[in-house]
Write a protein that holds these residues in place. Sequence first.
Motif, mmCIF file in Angstrom:
data_model
loop_
_atom_site.group_PDB
_atom_site.id
_atom_site.type_symbol
_atom_site.label_atom_id
_atom_site.label_comp_id
_atom_site.label_asym_id
_atom_site.label_seq_id
_atom_site.Cartn_x
_atom_site.Cartn_y
_atom_site.Cartn_z
ATOM 1 N N TYR A 290 42.991 101.594 -78.078
ATOM 2 C CA TYR A 290 42.810 100.163 -78.361
ATOM 3 C C TYR A 290 43.120 99.863 -79.829
ATOM 4 O O TYR A 290 43.824 98.906 -80.154
ATOM 5 N N ILE A 291 42.566 100.682 -80.720
ATOM 6 C CA ILE A 291 42.769 100.452 -82.154
ATOM 7 C C ILE A 291 44.237 100.604 -82.524
ATOM 8 O O ILE A 291 44.791 99.784 -83.278
ATOM 9 N N LEU A 292 44.892 101.629 -81.993
ATOM 10 C CA LEU A 292 46.312 101.845 -82.300
ATOM 11 C C LEU A 292 47.171 100.695 -81.783
ATOM 12 O O LEU A 292 48.098 100.242 -82.465
ATOM 13 N N VAL A 293 46.869 100.211 -80.583
ATOM 14 C CA VAL A 293 47.605 99.064 -80.029
ATOM 15 C C VAL A 293 47.399 97.832 -80.906
ATOM 16 O O VAL A 293 48.346 97.097 -81.202
ATOM 17 N N THR B 168 50.490 95.970 -82.927
ATOM 18 C CA THR B 168 50.867 94.585 -82.626
ATOM 19 C C THR B 168 50.607 93.654 -83.796
ATOM 20 O O THR B 168 51.244 92.612 -83.906
ATOM 21 N N LYS B 169 49.670 94.011 -84.675
ATOM 22 C CA LYS B 169 49.447 93.183 -85.863
ATOM 23 C C LYS B 169 50.645 93.219 -86.801
ATOM 24 O O LYS B 169 50.862 92.299 -87.587
ATOM 25 N N ALA C 215 36.544 91.531 -81.657
ATOM 26 C CA ALA C 215 37.565 90.530 -81.349
ATOM 27 C C ALA C 215 38.966 91.117 -81.391
ATOM 28 O O ALA C 215 39.696 91.097 -80.394
ATOM 29 N N GLU C 216 39.357 91.663 -82.543
ATOM 30 C CA GLU C 216 40.749 92.052 -82.754
ATOM 31 C C GLU C 216 41.072 93.484 -82.346
ATOM 32 O O GLU C 216 42.234 93.808 -82.095
ATOM 33 N N PRO D 102 43.405 94.057 -77.734
ATOM 34 C CA PRO D 102 44.175 95.108 -77.044
ATOM 35 C C PRO D 102 43.847 95.221 -75.563
ATOM 36 O O PRO D 102 44.704 95.601 -74.761
ATOM 37 N N ARG D 103 42.623 94.888 -75.181
ATOM 38 C CA ARG D 103 42.316 94.863 -73.757
ATOM 39 C C ARG D 103 43.285 93.931 -73.028
ATOM 40 O O ARG D 103 43.849 94.280 -71.995
ATOM 41 N N MET D 104 43.468 92.732 -73.562
ATOM 42 C CA MET D 104 44.341 91.772 -72.899
ATOM 43 C C MET D 104 45.791 92.217 -72.945
ATOM 44 O O MET D 104 46.530 92.084 -71.961
ATOM 45 N N LEU D 105 46.203 92.788 -74.078
ATOM 46 C CA LEU D 105 47.583 93.260 -74.200
ATOM 47 C C LEU D 105 47.889 94.361 -73.194
ATOM 48 O O LEU D 105 49.024 94.502 -72.743
ATOM 49 N N LEU D 106 46.867 95.136 -72.847
ATOM 50 C CA LEU D 106 47.034 96.224 -71.887
ATOM 51 C C LEU D 106 46.665 95.804 -70.470
ATOM 52 O O LEU D 106 46.534 96.651 -69.575
#
Length: 429
Positions: free
Chosen positions: A29-32, A36-37, A195-196, A201-205
């Motif tokens: 999650y953190i890496l994603v 993306t940032k 939040a970030e 990342p949950r939504m991005l994945l």
Amino acid sequence: MDNAVTFITYLNTFMLIFFTALYSYKIIYILVAIWTKRRHRPEAGSIPPFNKYAVIIAARNEALVIGQLIKSIKNQKYPAGNIDIFVVADNCTDNTAEVAEKAGAIVRERFNDKKVGKGYALDHMLGIIEDEYSDRQYDGFFIFDADNLLEENYVAKMNDTFNRGYRIVTSYRNSKNFDRNWISSGYSIWFLHEAEYVNRPRMLLNNSGAISGTGFLVGADVFRENGGWVHHLLTEDIEFTVSQVIRGEKIGYSDAMFYDEQPVTFNQSWKQRMRWAKGFYQVFGAYGGKLAKGIFSGRGNSFSCFDMAMTIMPALLLTFFSVTINGFFFLAGLLIWDLDGNKAIIMATSAAFLGTISWIYLMLFIIGAVTMMSERDKVHCAGWKKVAYTFTFPLFMLTYIPIAITALFKDVEWQPIAHTEAKSIEEMQ
């Protein structure tokens, strides 16, 4: 004696591997989020259709702050005719209702000393809207606490995500009082991280996010399907989240920003987080079996069920279990075994305890540091405080361990937290 030391070594190695296996996905999650940032993220705007929303605010003795929230709602860059504000003055002994009505909200008072809590207040107001304002045909409902403040494009951004097909949307939770002390900053860093580095990342994945107490949007059809707000455990927000994930719902995330006030005394924080810890146990007890079934169902929500299970699983109790076993052998080494054995046992258990605490502190520090580096421009305080509170953040989080243990044995009831930060949105900007 060698057997005891070997057992301790194996136990602690197993616990480390077990924790890593369960929670390693958080690193992804953190890496994603970091990756993306680095990419361009287009600014959200008021993209049609402009849905019609009702804002519901459950307030208990919030006369000091509720006027500023209503003002920030009325100043939204969104068609004013598409937002109605409803306040349920819940068991108030001050003039919250009068202040809210004067600020432009539709107000109803509720007095009930048996059914106490935010969930009951929300359901009460949903019933009133259904009975008295059904002709307005709201597409969705925003839920806020009275101490919140909204950035002027908050509703527009949430509407964009809602229009993408998400029936439930959570948002970016910033703090009004980050700079007060290590307690308020501890809360703040966690909410920024959530939040970030968790929900986004949950939504991005293509996984489900989670709502967190306040600052979220629920589609009207969700409440119709549920029969109103039917969640009344001590953490009604996570109960709502888990119940929706089990049903296959995916909660979206928007970087729409709002501000929230955090507790500043340890006594306040202890009581609030005691309720959260007890509430997580309640949710785990009520929904743990259904989550486990969802994990192995093979449906599209399997990983979201696993993620929610890891969120509500009493992980701190597993840490407590490890510390307790090591503590038992430490005391036994002092009281029972011969001198040479004592030294071996004491050294093994002391090393395990210090290693566990150091490992937890390091992981939490990395989480706090990454969050503060990326979100520093959104945090309103002096630079040196941002650095100092990054170091105290792990200490704040470690205080969850005694809270989680105490919550196992203590009866906990919902208690309101007094709000004192009567700031305007202009001050925050």
